[in-house]
Design a protein around this motif. Structure first.
Motif, PDB file in Angstrom:
ATOM      1  N   ALA A 262      36.277  29.639  55.121  1.00 33.66           N
ATOM      2  CA  ALA A 262      36.389  29.318  56.551  1.00 33.66           C
ATOM      3  C   ALA A 262      35.846  30.438  57.432  1.00 33.66           C
ATOM      4  O   ALA A 262      35.469  30.187  58.575  1.00 33.66           O
ATOM      5  CB  ALA A 262      37.847  29.049  56.904  1.00 33.66           C
ATOM      6  N   VAL A 263      35.810  31.663  56.903  1.00 36.27           N
ATOM      7  CA  VAL A 263      35.281  32.791  57.688  1.00 36.27           C
ATOM      8  C   VAL A 263      33.982  33.330  57.111  1.00 36.27           C
ATOM      9  O   VAL A 263      33.474  34.356  57.553  1.00 36.27           O
ATOM     10  CB  VAL A 263      36.323  33.928  57.805  1.00 36.27           C
ATOM     11  N   GLY A 264      33.443  32.642  56.095  1.00 37.89           N
ATOM     12  CA  GLY A 264      32.136  33.007  55.571  1.00 37.89           C
ATOM     13  C   GLY A 264      32.115  34.170  54.604  1.00 37.89           C
ATOM     14  O   GLY A 264      31.082  34.848  54.467  1.00 37.89           O
ATOM     15  N   ILE A 265      33.231  34.414  53.913  1.00 33.88           N
ATOM     16  CA  ILE A 265      33.226  35.454  52.886  1.00 33.88           C
ATOM     17  C   ILE A 265      33.859  34.891  51.625  1.00 33.88           C
ATOM     18  O   ILE A 265      34.537  33.858  51.655  1.00 33.88           O
ATOM     19  CB  ILE A 265      33.993  36.725  53.336  1.00 33.88           C
ATOM     20  N   SER A 266      33.658  35.567  50.497  1.00 35.64           N
ATOM     21  CA  SER A 266      34.224  35.092  49.243  1.00 35.64           C
ATOM     22  C   SER A 266      35.728  35.298  49.249  1.00 35.64           C
ATOM     23  O   SER A 266      36.250  36.187  49.938  1.00 35.64           O
ATOM     24  CB  SER A 266      33.607  35.865  48.071  1.00 35.64           C
TER      25      SER A 266
ATOM     26  N   ALA B 297      53.010  37.040  56.572  1.00 34.43           N
ATOM     27  CA  ALA B 297      53.892  38.027  57.197  1.00 34.43           C
ATOM     28  C   ALA B 297      53.264  38.600  58.457  1.00 34.43           C
ATOM     29  O   ALA B 297      53.938  38.735  59.490  1.00 34.43           O
ATOM     30  CB  ALA B 297      54.205  39.151  56.207  1.00 34.43           C
ATOM     31  N   GLU B 298      51.982  38.920  58.398  1.00 36.25           N
ATOM     32  CA  GLU B 298      51.342  39.489  59.587  1.00 36.25           C
ATOM     33  C   GLU B 298      51.265  38.466  60.710  1.00 36.25           C
ATOM     34  O   GLU B 298      51.415  38.817  61.893  1.00 36.25           O
ATOM     35  CB  GLU B 298      49.947  40.005  59.244  1.00 36.25           C
ATOM     36  N   LEU B 299      51.073  37.205  60.380  1.00 34.34           N
ATOM     37  CA  LEU B 299      51.020  36.169  61.408  1.00 34.34           C
ATOM     38  C   LEU B 299      52.364  36.027  62.115  1.00 34.34           C
ATOM     39  O   LEU B 299      52.430  36.010  63.352  1.00 34.34           O
ATOM     40  CB  LEU B 299      50.617  34.831  60.783  1.00 34.34           C
ATOM     41  N   LEU B 300      53.450  35.929  61.357  1.00 34.13           N
ATOM     42  CA  LEU B 300      54.745  35.645  61.960  1.00 34.13           C
ATOM     43  C   LEU B 300      55.386  36.882  62.591  1.00 34.13           C
ATOM     44  O   LEU B 300      55.982  36.789  63.664  1.00 34.13           O
ATOM     45  CB  LEU B 300      55.679  35.017  60.914  1.00 34.13           C
ATOM     46  N   VAL B 301      55.249  38.026  61.944  1.00 37.55           N
ATOM     47  CA  VAL B 301      55.739  39.256  62.567  1.00 37.55           C
ATOM     48  C   VAL B 301      54.873  39.581  63.781  1.00 37.55           C
ATOM     49  O   VAL B 301      55.369  39.963  64.843  1.00 37.55           O
ATOM     50  CB  VAL B 301      55.739  40.426  61.571  1.00 37.55           C
ATOM     51  N   GLY B 302      53.571  39.377  63.632  1.00 39.98           N
ATOM     52  CA  GLY B 302      52.637  39.727  64.700  1.00 39.98           C
ATOM     53  C   GLY B 302      52.873  38.945  65.975  1.00 39.98           C
ATOM     54  O   GLY B 302      52.846  39.511  67.072  1.00 39.98           O
ATOM     55  N   ILE B 303      53.128  37.640  65.880  1.00 40.72           N
ATOM     56  CA  ILE B 303      53.322  36.872  67.102  1.00 40.72           C
ATOM     57  C   ILE B 303      54.655  37.216  67.749  1.00 40.72           C
ATOM     58  O   ILE B 303      54.777  37.231  68.981  1.00 40.72           O
ATOM     59  CB  ILE B 303      53.215  35.343  66.840  1.00 40.72           C
ATOM     60  N   SER B 304      55.668  37.539  66.957  1.00 38.16           N
ATOM     61  CA  SER B 304      56.948  37.961  67.528  1.00 38.16           C
ATOM     62  C   SER B 304      56.785  39.281  68.273  1.00 38.16           C
ATOM     63  O   SER B 304      57.347  39.460  69.365  1.00 38.16           O
ATOM     64  CB  SER B 304      58.005  38.100  66.424  1.00 38.16           C
ATOM     65  N   GLU B 305      56.007  40.199  67.705  1.00 35.41           N
ATOM     66  CA  GLU B 305      55.743  41.472  68.375  1.00 35.41           C
ATOM     67  C   GLU B 305      54.951  41.255  69.657  1.00 35.41           C
ATOM     68  O   GLU B 305      55.216  41.885  70.681  1.00 35.41           O
ATOM     69  CB  GLU B 305      54.978  42.404  67.439  1.00 35.41           C
ATOM     70  N   ARG B 306      53.985  40.346  69.593  1.00 37.96           N
ATOM     71  CA  ARG B 306      53.131  40.105  70.757  1.00 37.96           C
ATOM     72  C   ARG B 306      53.915  39.503  71.917  1.00 37.96           C
ATOM     73  O   ARG B 306      53.748  39.896  73.070  1.00 37.96           O
ATOM     74  CB  ARG B 306      51.979  39.181  70.365  1.00 37.96           C
ATOM     75  N   LEU B 307      54.772  38.554  71.620  1.00 31.67           N
ATOM     76  CA  LEU B 307      55.574  37.936  72.673  1.00 31.67           C
ATOM     77  C   LEU B 307      56.531  38.957  73.301  1.00 31.67           C
ATOM     78  O   LEU B 307      56.677  39.012  74.526  1.00 31.67           O
ATOM     79  CB  LEU B 307      56.366  36.751  72.118  1.00 31.67           C
ATOM     80  N   LEU B 308      57.165  39.773  72.466  1.00 32.51           N
ATOM     81  CA  LEU B 308      58.086  40.779  72.995  1.00 32.51           C
ATOM     82  C   LEU B 308      57.344  41.811  73.835  1.00 32.51           C
ATOM     83  O   LEU B 308      57.799  42.171  74.934  1.00 32.51           O
ATOM     84  CB  LEU B 308      58.836  41.463  71.855  1.00 32.51           C
ATOM     85  N   THR B 309      56.200  42.264  73.342  1.00 27.51           N
ATOM     86  CA  THR B 309      55.417  43.244  74.097  1.00 27.51           C
ATOM     87  C   THR B 309      54.981  42.668  75.432  1.00 27.51           C
ATOM     88  O   THR B 309      55.052  43.337  76.472  1.00 27.51           O
ATOM     89  CB  THR B 309      54.180  43.679  73.288  1.00 27.51           C
TER      90      THR B 309
ATOM     91  N   ALA C 143      43.559  31.324  58.561  1.00 22.43           N
ATOM     92  CA  ALA C 143      44.708  31.161  57.667  1.00 22.43           C
ATOM     93  C   ALA C 143      45.822  30.400  58.377  1.00 22.43           C
ATOM     94  O   ALA C 143      46.428  29.486  57.802  1.00 22.43           O
ATOM     95  CB  ALA C 143      45.207  32.528  57.201  1.00 22.43           C
ATOM     96  N   ALA C 144      46.073  30.744  59.639  1.00 20.20           N
ATOM     97  CA  ALA C 144      47.109  30.045  60.400  1.00 20.20           C
ATOM     98  C   ALA C 144      46.774  28.568  60.524  1.00 20.20           C
ATOM     99  O   ALA C 144      47.645  27.699  60.343  1.00 20.20           O
ATOM    100  CB  ALA C 144      47.258  30.681  61.778  1.00 20.20           C
ATOM    101  N   ARG C 145      45.529  28.266  60.841  1.00 20.51           N
ATOM    102  CA  ARG C 145      45.116  26.868  61.006  1.00 20.51           C
ATOM    103  C   ARG C 145      45.298  26.095  59.701  1.00 20.51           C
ATOM    104  O   ARG C 145      45.866  24.992  59.689  1.00 20.51           O
ATOM    105  CB  ARG C 145      43.658  26.804  61.460  1.00 20.51           C
TER     106      ARG C 145
ATOM    107  N   GLU D 138      41.088  39.567  62.243  1.00 20.88           N
ATOM    108  CA  GLU D 138      41.643  38.568  63.165  1.00 20.88           C
ATOM    109  C   GLU D 138      41.078  37.184  62.882  1.00 20.88           C
ATOM    110  O   GLU D 138      41.794  36.179  62.995  1.00 20.88           O
ATOM    111  CB  GLU D 138      41.358  38.983  64.612  1.00 20.88           C
ATOM    112  N   GLN D 139      39.802  37.113  62.520  1.00 21.42           N
ATOM    113  CA  GLN D 139      39.211  35.820  62.165  1.00 21.42           C
ATOM    114  C   GLN D 139      39.904  35.225  60.944  1.00 21.42           C
ATOM    115  O   GLN D 139      40.188  34.022  60.904  1.00 21.42           O
ATOM    116  CB  GLN D 139      37.721  36.001  61.881  1.00 21.42           C
TER     117      GLN D 139
END
Length: 203
Positions: free
Chosen positions: A40-44, A60-72, A20-22, A14-15
């Motif tokens: 940005a998250v402290g890993i290579s 893909a996970e960002l855009l599909v994920g927010i659509s799923e979250r809003l619908l849910t 990545a979104a930002r 999630e971090q």
């Protein structure tokens, strides 16, 4: 109707998605490298591949994920309204509140959707559109129950107009110049309800 705020710490995955979104929103999908997201998250950068196959998978996970979250979230509001036997406007208010939370807290995802949706694979893009259509129908039903005089076509047009209003948050002035999150949320809520009422008054 209220939603329960998440209190547990975000996972590393999630971090990564948040940063990545930002970065994608600030500099464009092609303007950001895997190494920068990792930093940005402290890993290579290569370490990201333990979580995602690459930038395309993150998008893909960002855009599909927010659509799923809003619908849910919308379906949960509808179930709570039915369980509580609440009046129709209670569901509409809950939907507006949930979308305002998204619009204020996840502004980079709005920018990403506007700019980068066409970069998704066709199957992912179709899934996003399918989820969005279902989300819109929840709103249309709630609007028509609250304002029975509105025909379906007008209710749907009003819903899309309100989405445009609420999703304008990336274009608002910097956070420090706003009246505060609570006041901004209340203003957006009044504007949304006012838009629906105006549509119904015009019938």
């Amino acid at each position: 109707m209220t939603t329960t705020a998440r209190t547990d710490a975000p996972t590393r995955r999630e971090q990564i998605l948040k940063e990545a979104a930002r970065l994608f929103a600030e500099r464009g999908f092609h303007g950001v490298g895997v190494d920068e997201i990792g930093a940005a998250v402290g890993i290579s950068g290569p370490g990201l591949y333990r979580h995602f196959a690459g930038k395309d998978a993150m998008l893909a996970e960002l855009l599909v994920g927010i659509s799923e979250r809003l619908l849910t979230g919308g379906k949960r509001c509808a179930m709570e309204r039915e369980k509580d036997s609440a009046p129709p406007e209670a569901l509409l208010d809950a939907l507006i509140e949930g979308h305002i939370d998204f619009a204020l807290d996840d502004r980079p995802l709005i920018t990403l959707h506007d700019r980068e949706l066409d970069r998704l694979r066709e199957s992912d893009r179709k899934l996003v559109r399918q989820l969005q259509r279902q989300y819109v129908e929840l709103w249309v039903e709630a609007v028509r129950e609250t304002y029975p005089a509105l025909v379906e076509a007008d209710a749907r047009a009003a819903v899309h107009a309100v989405f445009g209003l609420l999703n304008s948050t990336p274009h608002l002035t910097p956070a420090g110049s706003l009246p505060g999150r609570t006041a901004t949320a209340e203003l957006l809520h009044r504007l949304a309800r006012g838009a629906f009422a105006a549509a119904a008054d015009g019938v």
